[in-house]
Scaffold this active site. Structure first.
Site, PDB file in Angstrom:
ATOM      1  N   GLY A   5      34.199  90.190  11.518  1.00 58.41           N
ATOM      2  CA  GLY A   5      33.152  90.550  12.470  1.00 58.41           C
ATOM      3  C   GLY A   5      32.040  91.276  11.745  1.00 58.41           C
ATOM      4  N   SER A   7      29.115  93.944  10.635  1.00 59.24           N
ATOM      5  CA  SER A   7      29.115  95.393  10.442  1.00 59.24           C
ATOM      6  C   SER A   7      28.801  96.051  11.783  1.00 59.24           C
ATOM      7  CB  SER A   7      28.057  95.769   9.402  1.00 59.24           C
ATOM      8  OG  SER A   7      27.999  97.169   9.269  1.00 59.24           O
ATOM      9  N   GLY A   8      29.627  96.996  12.199  1.00 52.96           N
ATOM     10  CA  GLY A   8      29.420  97.664  13.485  1.00 52.96           C
ATOM     11  C   GLY A   8      30.137  96.999  14.643  1.00 52.96           C
ATOM     12  N   GLY A  10      33.293  96.920  15.025  1.00 52.71           N
ATOM     13  CA  GLY A  10      34.440  97.746  15.422  1.00 52.71           C
ATOM     14  C   GLY A  10      35.689  97.578  14.570  1.00 52.71           C
ATOM     15  N   SER A  79      34.272  89.629   6.178  1.00 51.42           N
ATOM     16  CA  SER A  79      34.772  88.249   5.975  1.00 51.42           C
ATOM     17  C   SER A  79      33.844  87.214   6.628  1.00 51.42           C
ATOM     18  CB  SER A  79      36.162  88.059   6.568  1.00 51.42           C
ATOM     19  OG  SER A  79      37.076  88.908   5.995  1.00 51.42           O
TER      20      SER A  79
HETATM   21  P1  ADP Z   1      32.799  98.149  11.567  1.00 51.34           P
HETATM   22  O1  ADP Z   1      34.019  98.750  10.908  1.00 51.34           O
HETATM   23  O2  ADP Z   1      33.047  96.775  12.086  1.00 51.34           O
HETATM   24  O3  ADP Z   1      31.563  98.238  10.725  1.00 51.34           O
HETATM   25  P2  ADP Z   1      32.866 100.542  13.175  1.00 51.34           P
HETATM   26  O4  ADP Z   1      34.266 100.623  13.695  1.00 51.34           O
HETATM   27  O5  ADP Z   1      32.543 101.397  11.967  1.00 51.34           O
HETATM   28  O6  ADP Z   1      32.503  99.021  12.881  1.00 51.34           O
HETATM   29  O7  ADP Z   1      31.821 100.920  14.312  1.00 51.34           O
HETATM   30  C1  ADP Z   1      31.919 100.395  15.619  1.00 51.34           C
HETATM   31  C2  ADP Z   1      31.206 101.346  16.586  1.00 51.34           C
HETATM   32  O8  ADP Z   1      31.162 100.759  17.874  1.00 51.34           O
HETATM   33  C3  ADP Z   1      31.910 102.693  16.722  1.00 51.34           C
HETATM   34  O9  ADP Z   1      30.933 103.697  16.855  1.00 51.34           O
HETATM   35  C4  ADP Z   1      32.698 102.513  18.029  1.00 51.34           C
HETATM   36  O10 ADP Z   1      32.923 103.730  18.689  1.00 51.34           O
HETATM   37  C5  ADP Z   1      31.770 101.629  18.829  1.00 51.34           C
HETATM   38  N1  ADP Z   1      32.458 100.768  19.832  1.00 51.34           N
HETATM   39  C6  ADP Z   1      32.110 100.656  21.132  1.00 51.34           C
HETATM   40  N2  ADP Z   1      32.918  99.789  21.763  1.00 51.34           N
HETATM   41  C7  ADP Z   1      33.796  99.337  20.847  1.00 51.34           C
HETATM   42  C8  ADP Z   1      34.887  98.444  20.918  1.00 51.34           C
HETATM   43  N3  ADP Z   1      35.240  97.801  22.040  1.00 51.34           N
HETATM   44  N4  ADP Z   1      35.596  98.220  19.795  1.00 51.34           N
HETATM   45  C9  ADP Z   1      35.247  98.843  18.644  1.00 51.34           C
HETATM   46  N5  ADP Z   1      34.243  99.710  18.510  1.00 51.34           N
HETATM   47  C10 ADP Z   1      33.502  99.980  19.614  1.00 51.34           C
END
Ligand code: ADP
Length: 172
Positions: A5, A7-8, A10, A79
């Site tokens: 997924g 970046s951002g 989750g 990925s």
């Molecule tokens: P990644 O690791 O994919 O870059 P992160 O986990 O660092 O993403 O960041 C995701 C952000 O989105 C966090 O601030 C999290 O609190 C927010 N968020 C909101 N809803 C969700 C959800 N359903 N699942 C995951 N993260 C979520």
């Protein structure tokens, strides 16, 4: 479990929450988080297609090593390329489950948890997935989590139920 997924989307949040729950139940879980891997076993790599391939190869190898010892491995890396996920699948076999954290680019840009989208849009970061490099949604994910719409709790519950039913063979 192979997350993918933007970046951002989750990956860190969901993998950490799942790990915490499983550890409480007595499972051994290792998370290979993309940001951590990039500062550790892949710190010599950049974001060219070749380096991305090598990065995914190393993470898949690490997942293989720990899962052979009965540890549940979670890869939480972007990925972005289907070919890389296929490579990981060939290395890990049928036990690998592809989990797509499906949040739109708009949602991830609005969150911009690490400020990276702003930098990428300003041209300060090159080869940034979603902005200046492609993200190919998985063609055959084992599970899709709608992390742009559902809450963290809902997504973790769906993932946990999937894990129990399709991987561990236990009752959620
Ligand atoms: P990644 O690791 O994919 O870059 P992160 O986990 O660092 O993403 O960041 C995701 C952000 O989105 C966090 O601030 C999290 O609190 C927010 N968020 C909101 N809803 C969700 C959800 N359903 N699942 C995951 N993260 C979520």
């Amino acid at each position: 479990m192979w997350f993918c997924g933007l970046s951002g989307s989750g990956k860190t949040t969901i993998s950490m929450a799942l790990q915490q729950q499983l550890v409480q139940e007595g499972y051994e879980v290792v998370v290979f988080d993309g940001d951590v891997v990039r500062k550790g076993i892949s710190k010599d790599l950049g974001f060219s297609p070749e380096d991305r391939t090598e990065n995914i190869f190393r993470v898949a190898q690490a997942c293989k090593n720990v899962s052979q010892r009965g540890v549940l491995a979670i890869s939480a890396t972007i990925s972005p390329y289907e070919s890389h996920r296929v490579m990981a699948g060939e290395m890990l076999g049928d036990t690998m489950k592809c989990i797509y954290l499906d949040a739109s680019l708009q949602v991830c840009q609005d969150r911009d948890v690490k400020g990276l989208y702003a930098k990428a849009m300003a041209g300060e970061i090159t080869n940034f997935t979603g902005v200046s490099d492609i993200f190919e949604p998985p063609q055959h994910p084992d599970l899709v989590l709608h992390t742009g719409q559902d809450s963290v709790e809902v997504c973790v519950r769906k993932l946990y139920q999937f894990l129990c039913r399709d991987v561990l063979g236990t009752t959620p």
